[in-house]
Design a protein around this motif. Structure first.
Motif, PDB file in Angstrom:
ATOM      1  N   THR A  88       0.817  -1.215   0.000  1.00  0.00           N
ATOM      2  CA  THR A  88       0.000   0.000   0.000  1.00  0.00           C
ATOM      3  C   THR A  88       0.854   1.271   0.000  1.00  0.00           C
ATOM      4  OG1 THR A  88      -0.189   0.041   2.412  1.00  0.00           O
ATOM      5  CG2 THR A  88      -1.906  -1.160   1.184  1.00  0.00           C
ATOM      6  N   LYS A  89       2.152   1.140   0.256  1.00  0.00           N
ATOM      7  CA  LYS A  89       3.053   2.294   0.217  1.00  0.00           C
ATOM      8  C   LYS A  89       3.552   2.580  -1.197  1.00  0.00           C
ATOM      9  CE  LYS A  89       6.147   2.194   3.653  1.00  0.00           C
ATOM     10  NZ  LYS A  89       7.014   1.649   4.727  1.00  0.00           N
ATOM     11  N   VAL A 114       8.417  17.023   3.939  1.00  0.00           N
ATOM     12  CA  VAL A 114       8.556  15.867   3.061  1.00  0.00           C
ATOM     13  C   VAL A 114       9.943  15.852   2.420  1.00  0.00           C
ATOM     14  CG1 VAL A 114       7.654  14.698   1.011  1.00  0.00           C
ATOM     15  CG2 VAL A 114       6.077  15.829   2.614  1.00  0.00           C
ATOM     16  N   VAL A 115      10.614  14.723   2.578  1.00  0.00           N
ATOM     17  CA  VAL A 115      11.933  14.490   1.988  1.00  0.00           C
ATOM     18  C   VAL A 115      11.733  13.638   0.739  1.00  0.00           C
ATOM     19  CG1 VAL A 115      14.217  13.458   2.371  1.00  0.00           C
ATOM     20  CG2 VAL A 115      12.979  14.500   4.295  1.00  0.00           C
ATOM     21  N   PHE A 116      12.510  13.934  -0.308  1.00  0.00           N
ATOM     22  CA  PHE A 116      12.462  13.143  -1.538  1.00  0.00           C
ATOM     23  C   PHE A 116      13.860  12.697  -1.902  1.00  0.00           C
ATOM     24  CE2 PHE A 116      12.995  12.533  -6.048  1.00  0.00           C
ATOM     25  CZ  PHE A 116      11.862  11.829  -6.436  1.00  0.00           C
ATOM     26  N   THR A 117      13.980  11.444  -2.310  1.00  0.00           N
ATOM     27  CA  THR A 117      15.195  10.952  -2.927  1.00  0.00           C
ATOM     28  C   THR A 117      14.809   9.980  -4.024  1.00  0.00           C
ATOM     29  OG1 THR A 117      17.449  10.176  -2.526  1.00  0.00           O
ATOM     30  CG2 THR A 117      15.647   8.966  -1.415  1.00  0.00           C
ATOM     31  N   ASN A 118      15.782   9.586  -4.807  1.00  0.00           N
ATOM     32  CA  ASN A 118      15.479   8.674  -5.904  1.00  0.00           C
ATOM     33  C   ASN A 118      16.671   7.776  -6.186  1.00  0.00           C
ATOM     34  OD1 ASN A 118      16.550  11.353  -7.180  1.00  0.00           O
ATOM     35  ND2 ASN A 118      16.976   9.734  -8.684  1.00  0.00           N
ATOM     36  N   HIS A 164      15.370  10.879   8.342  1.00  0.00           N
ATOM     37  CA  HIS A 164      15.524  11.659   9.560  1.00  0.00           C
ATOM     38  C   HIS A 164      15.718  13.156   9.312  1.00  0.00           C
ATOM     39  CE1 HIS A 164      16.022   7.707  11.533  1.00  0.00           C
ATOM     40  NE2 HIS A 164      15.352   8.345  12.466  1.00  0.00           N
ATOM     41  N   LEU A 165      15.801  13.558   8.042  1.00  0.00           N
ATOM     42  CA  LEU A 165      15.895  14.976   7.714  1.00  0.00           C
ATOM     43  C   LEU A 165      14.526  15.651   7.688  1.00  0.00           C
ATOM     44  CD1 LEU A 165      18.555  14.780   4.855  1.00  0.00           C
ATOM     45  CD2 LEU A 165      18.910  15.541   7.227  1.00  0.00           C
ATOM     46  N   GLY A 166      13.468  14.856   7.716  1.00  0.00           N
ATOM     47  CA  GLY A 166      12.113  15.409   7.682  1.00  0.00           C
ATOM     48  C   GLY A 166      11.143  14.463   8.353  1.00  0.00           C
ATOM     49  N   ASP A 167       9.864  14.661   8.064  1.00  0.00           N
ATOM     50  CA  ASP A 167       8.817  13.855   8.694  1.00  0.00           C
ATOM     51  C   ASP A 167       8.398  12.652   7.863  1.00  0.00           C
ATOM     52  OD1 ASP A 167       8.422  15.679  10.948  1.00  0.00           O
ATOM     53  OD2 ASP A 167       7.633  17.055   9.425  1.00  0.00           O
ATOM     54  N   LYS A 168       8.492  12.762   6.540  1.00  0.00           N
ATOM     55  CA  LYS A 168       8.069  11.694   5.627  1.00  0.00           C
ATOM     56  C   LYS A 168       9.093  11.578   4.509  1.00  0.00           C
ATOM     57  CE  LYS A 168       4.092  10.860   7.639  1.00  0.00           C
ATOM     58  NZ  LYS A 168       3.751   9.555   8.226  1.00  0.00           N
ATOM     59  N   LEU A 169       9.279  10.349   4.013  1.00  0.00           N
ATOM     60  CA  LEU A 169      10.226  10.110   2.915  1.00  0.00           C
ATOM     61  C   LEU A 169       9.511   9.523   1.708  1.00  0.00           C
ATOM     62  CD1 LEU A 169      13.108   9.970   1.742  1.00  0.00           C
ATOM     63  CD2 LEU A 169      13.331   7.722   2.842  1.00  0.00           C
ATOM     64  N   VAL A 170       9.630  10.216   0.585  1.00  0.00           N
ATOM     65  CA  VAL A 170       9.122   9.740  -0.698  1.00  0.00           C
ATOM     66  C   VAL A 170      10.321   9.280  -1.517  1.00  0.00           C
ATOM     67  CG1 VAL A 170       7.938  10.365  -2.838  1.00  0.00           C
ATOM     68  CG2 VAL A 170       7.160  11.315  -0.648  1.00  0.00           C
ATOM     69  N   LEU A 171      10.242   8.057  -2.018  1.00  0.00           N
ATOM     70  CA  LEU A 171      11.323   7.494  -2.812  1.00  0.00           C
ATOM     71  C   LEU A 171      10.873   7.334  -4.260  1.00  0.00           C
ATOM     72  CD1 LEU A 171      13.673   4.675  -1.762  1.00  0.00           C
ATOM     73  CD2 LEU A 171      12.632   4.620  -3.997  1.00  0.00           C
ATOM     74  N   ASP A 224       8.163   6.077   3.384  1.00  0.00           N
ATOM     75  CA  ASP A 224       6.719   6.269   3.517  1.00  0.00           C
ATOM     76  C   ASP A 224       5.958   6.064   2.213  1.00  0.00           C
ATOM     77  OD1 ASP A 224       6.498   7.157   6.395  1.00  0.00           O
ATOM     78  OD2 ASP A 224       8.022   8.535   5.631  1.00  0.00           O
ATOM     79  N   VAL A 225       6.578   6.416   1.087  1.00  0.00           N
ATOM     80  CA  VAL A 225       5.958   6.252  -0.228  1.00  0.00           C
ATOM     81  C   VAL A 225       7.029   5.844  -1.230  1.00  0.00           C
ATOM     82  CG1 VAL A 225       4.965   7.526  -2.198  1.00  0.00           C
ATOM     83  CG2 VAL A 225       4.022   7.850   0.082  1.00  0.00           C
ATOM     84  N   VAL A 226       6.676   4.917  -2.096  1.00  0.00           N
ATOM     85  CA  VAL A 226       7.509   4.552  -3.242  1.00  0.00           C
ATOM     86  C   VAL A 226       6.681   4.836  -4.485  1.00  0.00           C
ATOM     87  CG1 VAL A 226       8.692   2.687  -4.469  1.00  0.00           C
ATOM     88  CG2 VAL A 226       8.682   2.715  -1.950  1.00  0.00           C
ATOM     89  N   THR A 227       7.278   5.563  -5.429  1.00  0.00           N
ATOM     90  CA  THR A 227       6.601   5.822  -6.693  1.00  0.00           C
ATOM     91  C   THR A 227       7.613   5.664  -7.820  1.00  0.00           C
ATOM     92  OG1 THR A 227       5.075   7.319  -7.842  1.00  0.00           O
ATOM     93  CG2 THR A 227       6.898   8.353  -6.642  1.00  0.00           C
ATOM     94  N   LEU A 228       7.185   5.021  -8.889  1.00  0.00           N
ATOM     95  CA  LEU A 228       8.074   4.728 -10.010  1.00  0.00           C
ATOM     96  C   LEU A 228       8.144   5.898 -10.990  1.00  0.00           C
ATOM     97  CD1 LEU A 228       6.807   1.115 -10.642  1.00  0.00           C
ATOM     98  CD2 LEU A 228       9.058   1.712  -9.754  1.00  0.00           C
TER      99      LEU A 228
END
Length: 159
Positions: free
Chosen positions: A4-5, A26-30, A49-56, A91-95
């Motif tokens: 579901t993530k 919100v933190v983003f990396t790829n 740990h740099l923010g509250d949520k991580l989007v990959l 927290d989230v994975v998106t392609l």
């Protein structure tokens, strides 16, 4: 369930908007994250740990092949997405299938953009957009001696 993530781009954008509405950073990396190793885990945990949520943002199989060559990825995109989603600090994975994550970054609009310290702010895709929108761009020290390419070479040389 960790599946579901794994969100579509639009679902990820909607989720980030909800987090922003709630005042969360919100933190983003790829990356490709093919054959997960200690370097990946350490990097992603520090990024979170740099923010509250991580989007990959995860490269699709076709994207990985274009970047790394026809024998990559070793692990398919669904399996890589599930592995990343299983990490408590993701927290989230998106392609994404584009040559770079620029469009995804501009759509998701993270507060903090993160890459490894093998990059500088000047050559991080999307840095200009994040900075222009009041965000920050940070690099994280990588664990020495860990890379998927080096791991594959070690495996090949052991035969």
């Amino acid at each position: 369930m960790t599946e579901t993530k794994i969100l579509t781009r639009q679902q990820a954008v909607d989720q980030v908007a909800r987090w922003h509405h709630d005042g969360l950073k919100v933190v983003f990396t790829n990356g490709c994250f093919d054959i997960v190793h200690l370097g990946h885990i350490d990097y992603l945990e520090k990024a979170r740990h740099l923010g509250d949520k991580l989007v990959l943002g995860l490269n699709t199989d076709a994207s990985v092949s274009r970047i790394k060559g026809p024998l990559r990825p070793v692990v398919n995109e669904y399996a890589r997405a599930r592995l990343m989603a299983a990490l408590s600090f993701v927290d989230v994975v998106t392609l994404f299938d584009e040559p770079t994550p620029k469009e995804l970054i501009e759509t998701v609009r993270p507060d903090i953009l993160v890459k490894g310290d093998d990059y500088t702010v000047d050559n991080i895709v999307g840095a200009d957009f994040v900075l222009a929108n009041g965000g920050s761009v940070q690099t994280i020290s990588l664990v020495k001696g860990y890379s998927t390419t080096a791991l594959i070479e070690r495996i090949k040389n052991s035969f």
